[in-house]
Design a protein around this motif. Structure first.
Motif, PDB file in Angstrom:
ATOM      1  N   GLN A 235       0.828  -1.344  -0.064  1.00  0.00           N
ATOM      2  CA  GLN A 235      -0.068  -0.013   0.113  1.00  0.00           C
ATOM      3  C   GLN A 235       0.805   1.258  -0.209  1.00  0.00           C
ATOM      4  OE1 GLN A 235      -2.832   0.346   3.259  1.00  0.00           O
ATOM      5  NE2 GLN A 235      -3.475   2.339   2.779  1.00  0.00           N
ATOM      6  N   ILE A 236       1.838   1.208   0.718  1.00  0.00           N
ATOM      7  CA  ILE A 236       3.050   2.490   0.917  1.00  0.00           C
ATOM      8  C   ILE A 236       3.249   2.585  -0.678  1.00  0.00           C
ATOM      9  CG2 ILE A 236       5.166   3.279   1.438  1.00  0.00           C
ATOM     10  CD1 ILE A 236       4.471   1.730   4.291  1.00  0.00           C
ATOM     11  N   TRP A 237       3.869   1.651  -1.506  1.00  0.00           N
ATOM     12  CA  TRP A 237       4.465   1.625  -2.586  1.00  0.00           C
ATOM     13  C   TRP A 237       3.394   2.136  -3.564  1.00  0.00           C
ATOM     14  CZ3 TRP A 237       8.767   1.559  -5.124  1.00  0.00           C
ATOM     15  CH2 TRP A 237       8.560   1.324  -6.565  1.00  0.00           C
ATOM     16  N   GLN A 238       2.208   1.869  -3.471  1.00  0.00           N
ATOM     17  CA  GLN A 238       1.097   2.395  -4.420  1.00  0.00           C
ATOM     18  C   GLN A 238       0.756   3.915  -4.034  1.00  0.00           C
ATOM     19  OE1 GLN A 238      -1.989  -0.473  -3.575  1.00  0.00           O
ATOM     20  NE2 GLN A 238      -1.285  -1.997  -5.192  1.00  0.00           N
ATOM     21  N   GLU A 239       0.639   4.092  -2.734  1.00  0.00           N
ATOM     22  CA  GLU A 239       0.078   5.453  -2.596  1.00  0.00           C
ATOM     23  C   GLU A 239       1.127   6.546  -2.381  1.00  0.00           C
ATOM     24  OE1 GLU A 239      -2.514   5.080   0.697  1.00  0.00           O
ATOM     25  OE2 GLU A 239      -3.761   3.572  -0.404  1.00  0.00           O
ATOM     26  N   ARG A 240       2.637   6.274  -1.813  1.00  0.00           N
ATOM     27  CA  ARG A 240       3.376   7.205  -1.387  1.00  0.00           C
ATOM     28  C   ARG A 240       4.825   6.927  -1.815  1.00  0.00           C
ATOM     29  NH1 ARG A 240      -0.500   7.039   2.641  1.00  0.00           N
ATOM     30  NH2 ARG A 240       0.535   5.409   3.634  1.00  0.00           N
ATOM     31  N   ARG A 241       4.933   6.137  -2.728  1.00  0.00           N
ATOM     32  CA  ARG A 241       6.307   5.986  -3.092  1.00  0.00           C
ATOM     33  C   ARG A 241       7.333   6.978  -3.413  1.00  0.00           C
ATOM     34  NH1 ARG A 241       3.266   3.609  -7.151  1.00  0.00           N
ATOM     35  NH2 ARG A 241       3.536   4.496  -9.160  1.00  0.00           N
ATOM     36  N   TRP A 242       6.608   8.070  -4.094  1.00  0.00           N
ATOM     37  CA  TRP A 242       7.288   9.082  -4.554  1.00  0.00           C
ATOM     38  C   TRP A 242       7.814  10.134  -3.314  1.00  0.00           C
ATOM     39  CZ3 TRP A 242       9.401   8.330  -8.820  1.00  0.00           C
ATOM     40  CH2 TRP A 242       8.540   7.808  -9.920  1.00  0.00           C
ATOM     41  N   TYR A 243       6.985  10.000  -2.555  1.00  0.00           N
ATOM     42  CA  TYR A 243       7.194  10.844  -1.330  1.00  0.00           C
ATOM     43  C   TYR A 243       8.244  10.153  -0.550  1.00  0.00           C
ATOM     44  CZ  TYR A 243       7.008  12.104   3.593  1.00  0.00           C
ATOM     45  OH  TYR A 243       7.629  12.362   4.901  1.00  0.00           O
ATOM     46  N   HIS A 244       8.323   8.975  -0.186  1.00  0.00           N
ATOM     47  CA  HIS A 244       9.340   7.981   0.421  1.00  0.00           C
ATOM     48  C   HIS A 244      10.621   8.196  -0.379  1.00  0.00           C
ATOM     49  CE1 HIS A 244       7.139   6.811   3.836  1.00  0.00           C
ATOM     50  NE2 HIS A 244       6.392   6.339   3.246  1.00  0.00           N
ATOM     51  N   ALA A 245      10.601   7.988  -1.738  1.00  0.00           N
ATOM     52  CA  ALA A 245      11.732   8.032  -2.415  1.00  0.00           C
ATOM     53  C   ALA A 245      12.351   9.445  -2.244  1.00  0.00           C
ATOM     54  CB  ALA A 245      11.507   7.839  -3.927  1.00  0.00           C
ATOM     55  N   ALA A 246      11.768  10.608  -2.357  1.00  0.00           N
ATOM     56  CA  ALA A 246      12.155  11.907  -2.151  1.00  0.00           C
ATOM     57  C   ALA A 246      12.998  12.179  -0.949  1.00  0.00           C
ATOM     58  CB  ALA A 246      11.081  12.946  -2.528  1.00  0.00           C
ATOM     59  N   LEU A 247      12.356  11.397   0.248  1.00  0.00           N
ATOM     60  CA  LEU A 247      12.564  11.527   1.460  1.00  0.00           C
ATOM     61  C   LEU A 247      14.200  10.907   1.656  1.00  0.00           C
ATOM     62  CD1 LEU A 247      11.440  13.009   3.891  1.00  0.00           C
ATOM     63  CD2 LEU A 247      10.656  10.663   4.720  1.00  0.00           C
ATOM     64  N   ALA A 248      14.179   9.775   0.837  1.00  0.00           N
ATOM     65  CA  ALA A 248      15.516   8.994   0.843  1.00  0.00           C
ATOM     66  C   ALA A 248      16.466   9.771   0.098  1.00  0.00           C
ATOM     67  CB  ALA A 248      15.399   7.539   0.374  1.00  0.00           C
ATOM     68  N   ALA A 249      16.182  10.731  -0.931  1.00  0.00           N
ATOM     69  CA  ALA A 249      16.857  11.381  -1.865  1.00  0.00           C
ATOM     70  C   ALA A 249      17.809  12.347  -0.797  1.00  0.00           C
ATOM     71  CB  ALA A 249      16.337  12.106  -2.882  1.00  0.00           C
ATOM     72  N   THR A 250      17.075  12.883   0.326  1.00  0.00           N
ATOM     73  CA  THR A 250      17.779  13.838   1.103  1.00  0.00           C
ATOM     74  C   THR A 250      19.119  13.076   1.509  1.00  0.00           C
ATOM     75  OG1 THR A 250      16.814  13.186   2.824  1.00  0.00           O
ATOM     76  CG2 THR A 250      15.718  15.115   1.771  1.00  0.00           C
ATOM     77  N   TRP A 251      19.373  11.835   1.573  1.00  0.00           N
ATOM     78  CA  TRP A 251      20.571  11.436   1.881  1.00  0.00           C
ATOM     79  C   TRP A 251      21.847  11.859   0.919  1.00  0.00           C
ATOM     80  CZ3 TRP A 251      17.813   5.644   2.027  1.00  0.00           C
ATOM     81  CH2 TRP A 251      17.616   5.802   3.631  1.00  0.00           C
TER      82      TRP A 251
END
Length: 794
Positions: A235-251
């Motif tokens: 469900q996370i992948w379907q609904e919020r994958r771009w948000y979590h990917a952007a959050l990880a990009a702050t690394w």
């Protein structure tokens, strides 16, 4: 606290008034607990990151502010540096403003924690989420374990990062609430989800630029999403994958900042610091157990824990306890429970400092700033559950009394703990009292005592540090400084040499050895040490200033000018460099250029009495006496004991024929330093100028008693005695003066005049002739000789 998701009772269902009241109580509690921290001074690493940090002097250009210097706490932490720049621009180096912003950051973090816990618990605790969240946030805000991150200024790195971390999570929670169509009040409204998610991303980026502990934030948000929001990772992948990917990009910017810092934050941590990973890891079990104990019983608190390479069954036992807690956390995470999230949050915050070896500290209380939150959540919920069978009203009353009582105790301890941070002296005195076997604490207490001019006590602390660790090079170096201030130059030199023997690349020890050698008259050896210091520590303004000063003293002012100009190209806002360059320019008589750099030094540091003095001297040499007097007076307002300023002020007043004022200044000067022959000589000159011949004679005699070979004092005393009609004494003084200064034309002329008055004409003629030989342009000597010849012819 659990992961059950009822469909009723939305997160915002409780009274808005109750929420606002809880927030107001948090603010008041924070202000009351930390109000006395506002009077604290800069301690330990604060000066290097604030006073000695040229990149925070202005907010523009932004590229400068975002590029903090290397080797200090702000290295590789641009957002932290920006926050310090805001303080500096608004209030300079005054500590009050920095403490106020630290307190504001902490209170905002407490409010954010309250919002996170309240919204997380709202669906499961129904009408009690606000009071439980308030208890957690209140205890977290006033807990004395937080003082190091709040009251110690530069640990704003921890508290500001903590605020960004909590805001990242809070923004995510609000974003998911805004997206939930089942929540009342959302029907027909345009969802603001993207703005909350954007806010969360910006907060995460800010945290990455503040401190490296922020690295775990994207993982913690993902775990929160899985445990409290989504039913599966799918469900996370379907609904919020771009948000979590952007959050990880702050690394990525974090990696760039860490690589740019290059481990150059004082060289205290990393896998190349001479500490094996296994040995360091074994210290972390006892450290984490200590953190947990301090959560429940915050006594004693220690500002700087000693390096403790623990061994034996106790260390293994505590490490085993921590290992079991970690295993329990993993099992709880596998079942997606709230306890698993709390454990993961705790270990994620401590992981960077627990897994990366540190050569100087195996534990530090500020590391618990955020890690304290999940521990308190579990403790408060445990207390709440223990009251589960009591009636609702009674349960709330008991809960409020229990949590409030603990918060009151914690607040009192925090208030008391803040007093330890009033000054470096109080801080390190307390640290030595709680960690007597810590050589670093004794060393820093010695530094604080030395700064307070308590030199004998400082020497004792440096020796205590060396008794605990004889190979501690900084203690040898600082002991040398203390001995040097006691006039024990030979012993000081030996200590500097020991420090260099232990640490050959120790630039400061080379610099201090150079100062000691210069004081001992070994100018050539001193220059060699300054050259070594400049090579080893080229970015240290103190090294450049000392080296430049030595070059000027060695009549190599052009080299000193090149040295200062090179340093200023890299650090144009360092006042000491402008000051040193001005002194070198003054040595060549380039007074206008010297004025430019003295004024630059004062722009960067208005409270710089030495720069006011030198600026006054340069102005006086350009005959701008009124301005010079103003500068000398400004120096004295900053430091009434500045004898150089007072001496120059007296001389400038005398130059303007303000003789009474000049004499008054000299009197004050002599009250402080009666054994300075130059001051006795100068006041004698002004008294003579004012017509007080006998007063002048008295002070010339005092100057000669202090310095028997003071030729100018002897010559002027002879003239004064002659004016006072004491011919025989005048003749004797002229004879002594001419043994000291046989080439002084005026002395020969004066001697000839008093001899002529005594009827010793032949001797008088020889003196006039010698005066003319030495100075053919002496009109007085020529006139005296002609009169004598005419008288003899008659």
């Amino acid at each position: 606290m659990n992961s059950t998701r009822p469909t009723a009772n939305p997160p915002g269902h409780e009274s808005r008034a109750a929420t606002l009241g809880a927030g107001a109580l948090l603010v008041v509690a924070g202000l009351l607990s930390y109000g006395n921290s506002l009077g604290g001074q800069l301690v330990f690493d604060d000066p290097s990151s604030i006073l000695e940090n040229p990149t925070i002097r202005h907010l523009w250009p932004l590229t400068t502010v975002l590029s903090p210097p290397s080797g200090i706490t702000v290295t590789g932490r641009p957002i932290l540096n920006v926050s310090l720049a805001v303080n500096y621009v608004l209030g300079g180096a005054t500590p009050w403003g920095y403490h106020a912003l630290n307190l504001l950051i902490h209170v905002l973090a407490g409010l954010t924690l309250f919002g996170i816990v309240r919204r997380t618990l709202a669906r499961s605790l129904r009408g009690e989420s606000t009071v439980v969240a308030l208890a957690v946030a209140l205890l977290w805000t006033v807990h004395p374990l937080q003082t190091e991150a709040v009251t110690y200024l530069i640990q704003r790195a921890e508290s500001l990062m903590g605020l960004f971390y909590l805001l990242t999570l809070y923004g995510f929670i609000r974003g998911t609430e805004a997206a939930d169509p089942t929540l009342p009040g959302r029907t027909g409204l345009r969802s603001p989800r993207r703005w909350w998610f954007a806010f969360s991303l910006l907060a995460c980026l800010g945290g990455m630029g503040t401190k490296e502990v922020m690295v775990s934030a994207p993982v913690i948000v993902l775990l929160y999403d899985r445990i409290f929001v989504a039913r599966s990772f799918r469900q996370i992948w379907q609904e919020r994958r771009w948000y979590h990917a952007a959050l990880a990009a702050t690394w990525l910017p974090l990696l760039w900042l860490v690589a740019g810092a290059g481990g150059d934050r004082g060289g205290t941590s990393g896998f190349d610091r001479g500490v094996s990973w296994g040995a360091y890891l074994l210290t972390q079990g006892p450290a984490i157990v200590t953190y947990l104990r301090l959560t429940l019983w915050p006594r004693p608190l220690v500002f700087y824990y000693p390096v403790d390479w623990v061994h034996g069954p106790l260390a293994w036992g505590e490490t085993l306890v921590v290992l079991l807690l970690a295993i329990a956390t993993l099992r709880a995470l596998a079942r997606a429970t709230a306890i698993g999230f709390a454990g993961a949050f705790f270990f994620a915050i401590l992981a960077p400092s627990s897994l990366v070896p540190g050569a100087e500290q195996t534990m530090a209380e500020h590391r618990m700033y955020l890690a304290l939150a999940p521990v308190l959540v579990l403790l408060v919920l445990g207390f709440h559950r223990a009251l589960g069978r009591v009636a609702f009203e009674q349960r709330l009353a008991l809960f409020a009394v229990g949590a409030g009582g603990v918060a009151l105790c914690f607040g009192g301890l925090t208030w008391a703990r803040n007093r330890v941070y009033r000054s470096a002296l109080t801080l390190w005195t307390d640290t030595v009292g709680t960690a007597a076997r810590n050589p670093f604490a004794h060393y820093n207490l010695g530094v604080a005592l030395l700064t307070a001019s308590r030199v004998p006590e400082a020497i004792g602390q440096f020796r205590s540090a060396l008794d605990l660790d004889s190979g501690y090079a900084p203690a040898h170096d600082s002991l040398g400084v203390a001995l040097s201030r006691s006039g024990r130059i030979a012993e000081a030199t030996a200590e500097y040499e020991r420090a260099i023997g232990l640490q050959p690349n120790y630039g400061r020890a080379h610099m201090n050895l150079g100062v000691a050698l210069a004081a001992a008259g070994r100018s050539r050896d001193a220059l060699a040490q300054f050259e070594s210091a400049a090579r080893l520590d080229p970015g240290n303004p103190a090294v450049v200033v000392n080296y430049g000063g030595a070059l000027v003293s060695a009549n190599r002012a052009p080299e000193a000018i090149r040295l200062y100009e090179g340093a200023l190209r890299h650090a144009p806002n360092v006042p000491e460099l402008h000051f040193g360059l001005a002194a070198a320019l003054a040595a060549l008589g380039r007074w206008s250029d010297a004025i430019t750099h003295d004024q630059a030094a004062l722009r960067e540091r208005p409270a710089y009495p030495e720069a006011h003095v030198n600026l006054g001297v340069a102005l006086a040499n350009l005959n701008r006496i009124d301005e010079a007097i103003g500068e000398f007076q400004a120096a004295l307002r900053l430091n009434s004991g500045n004898t150089e300023a007072r001496a120059n002020l007296a001389a400038a007043l005398a130059a303007q024929q303000r003789l009474a004022e000049a004499i008054a200044e000299y009197r004050q000067l002599l009250h402080v330093q009666p054994d300075k022959p130059e001051f006795q000589y100068n006041v004698a000159g002004v008294l003579a100028q004012a017509g007080d011949t006998r007063g002048a004679i008295e002070h010339y005699q005092r100057a000669l008693a202090l310095k028997p070979d003071y030729a100018d004092a002897s010559i002027n005393l002879a003239f004064a005695l002659a004016r006072d009609g004491r011919g025989r004494e005048a003749i004797a003084e002229f004879e002594r003066a001419l043994t000291l200064a046989p080439g002084d034309s005026d002395a020969h002329n004066g001697y000839g005049a008093i001899l002529a008055e005594s009827g010793r004409l032949t001797e008088a003629q020889r003196q006039f002739e010698e005066a003319l030989r030495l100075n053919p342009d002496s009109a007085d000597a020529r006139e005296n000789l002609e009169r004598l010849r005419a008288a003899r012819q008659r």
